[in-house]
Scaffold this motif. Structure first.
Motif, PDB file in Angstrom:
ATOM      1  N   UNK A  62       0.833  -1.214   0.000  1.00 35.26           N
ATOM      2  CA  UNK A  62       0.000   0.000   0.000  1.00 35.26           C
ATOM      3  C   UNK A  62       0.864   1.260   0.000  1.00 35.26           C
ATOM      4  N   UNK A  63       2.054   1.213   0.602  1.00 35.67           N
ATOM      5  CA  UNK A  63       2.927   2.393   0.670  1.00 35.67           C
ATOM      6  C   UNK A  63       3.389   2.803  -0.728  1.00 35.67           C
ATOM      7  N   UNK A  64       3.789   1.823  -1.543  1.00 36.20           N
ATOM      8  CA  UNK A  64       4.258   2.105  -2.905  1.00 36.20           C
ATOM      9  C   UNK A  64       3.148   1.990  -3.937  1.00 36.20           C
ATOM     10  N   UNK A  65       1.956   1.608  -3.480  1.00 40.56           N
ATOM     11  CA  UNK A  65       0.805   1.422  -4.355  1.00 40.56           C
ATOM     12  C   UNK A  65       1.091   0.427  -5.474  1.00 40.56           C
ATOM     13  N   UNK A  66       1.643  -0.733  -5.086  1.00 44.92           N
ATOM     14  CA  UNK A  66       1.923  -1.795  -6.049  1.00 44.92           C
ATOM     15  C   UNK A  66       1.310  -3.103  -5.558  1.00 44.92           C
ATOM     16  N   UNK A  67       1.130  -4.012  -6.487  1.00 40.27           N
ATOM     17  CA  UNK A  67       0.614  -5.335  -6.183  1.00 40.27           C
ATOM     18  C   UNK A  67       1.437  -6.343  -6.981  1.00 40.27           C
ATOM     19  N   UNK A  68       1.759  -7.476  -6.357  1.00 41.34           N
ATOM     20  CA  UNK A  68       2.489  -8.539  -7.037  1.00 41.34           C
ATOM     21  C   UNK A  68       1.510  -9.659  -7.343  1.00 41.34           C
ATOM     22  N   UNK A  69       1.439 -10.037  -8.624  1.00 44.17           N
ATOM     23  CA  UNK A  69       0.525 -11.080  -9.070  1.00 44.17           C
ATOM     24  C   UNK A  69       1.287 -12.349  -9.397  1.00 44.17           C
ATOM     25  N   UNK A  70       0.701 -13.474  -9.031  1.00 40.84           N
ATOM     26  CA  UNK A  70       1.222 -14.791  -9.395  1.00 40.84           C
ATOM     27  C   UNK A  70       0.439 -15.254 -10.613  1.00 40.84           C
ATOM     28  N   UNK A  71       1.111 -15.303 -11.754  1.00 44.94           N
ATOM     29  CA  UNK A  71       0.488 -15.731 -13.007  1.00 44.94           C
ATOM     30  C   UNK A  71       1.104 -17.061 -13.411  1.00 44.94           C
ATOM     31  N   UNK A  72       0.553 -18.137 -12.884  1.00 44.64           N
ATOM     32  CA  UNK A  72       1.054 -19.491 -13.144  1.00 44.64           C
ATOM     33  C   UNK A  72       2.538 -19.617 -12.823  1.00 44.64           C
ATOM     34  N   UNK A  73       2.942 -19.146 -11.652  1.00 45.97           N
ATOM     35  CA  UNK A  73       4.325 -19.285 -11.204  1.00 45.97           C
ATOM     36  C   UNK A  73       5.225 -18.137 -11.606  1.00 45.97           C
ATOM     37  N   UNK A  74       4.743 -17.207 -12.380  1.00 44.77           N
ATOM     38  CA  UNK A  74       5.515 -16.028 -12.765  1.00 44.77           C
ATOM     39  C   UNK A  74       4.985 -14.865 -11.950  1.00 44.77           C
ATOM     40  N   UNK A  75       5.874 -14.216 -11.198  1.00 48.20           N
ATOM     41  CA  UNK A  75       5.458 -13.126 -10.325  1.00 48.20           C
ATOM     42  C   UNK A  75       5.732 -11.796 -11.011  1.00 48.20           C
ATOM     43  N   UNK A  76       4.668 -11.012 -11.181  1.00 43.33           N
ATOM     44  CA  UNK A  76       4.753  -9.717 -11.849  1.00 43.33           C
ATOM     45  C   UNK A  76       4.259  -8.634 -10.905  1.00 43.33           C
TER      46      UNK A  76
END
Length: 123
Positions: A62-76
């Motif tokens: 929330x501090x940097x306003x980012x989210x990390x997504x797991x897309x079938x083992x690839x983290x973006x």
């Protein structure tokens, strides 16, 4: 002439009022719904980015306003603004078996069509 000037001012006010209720107010409402959705995000939610990428939330900063997504083992890592829609986890899981059932039904349709073609050839 005085009546015509007053009529013009009233028409302009009415047009601005219509514009507010037809364009600005719904947009604000939609923006508030999106902001509530972003504030309620949690780890494990199934999301779709505005670019169409499907993934599961791995972490939220929330501090940097980012989210990390797991897309079938690839983290973006994406900006929170990139999140377009949140799917409920059970709905996303139900969609996967339905797609498998459709794929399983396709060969059955092909076999039925082949058997009908053979029947026509024998007649």
């Amino acid at each position: 002439m005085k009546g015509g000037g007053l009529y013009s001012i009233i028409m302009i006010v009415v047009l601005f009022g219509l514009m507010y209720f037809m364009m600005i107010r719904p947009q604000k409402k939609q923006q508030q719904q999106w902001q509530n959705m972003i504030n309620n995000l949690k780890k494990g939610d199934h999301v779709i980015t505005r670019g169409g990428l499907h993934g599961v939330i791995d972490s939220i900063d929330k501090a940097n306003k980012t989210v990390t997504l797991d897309c079938d083992g690839i983290f973006l890592t994406f900006s929170l603004n990139a999140i377009g829609n949140v799917q409920s986890a059970p709905a996303a899981q139900q969609a996967q078996p339905a797609a498998k059932e459709e794929k399983a039904a396709e060969p059955a349709k092909e076999e039925k069509a082949d058997s009908q073609a053979e029947d026509k050839e024998t007649k």
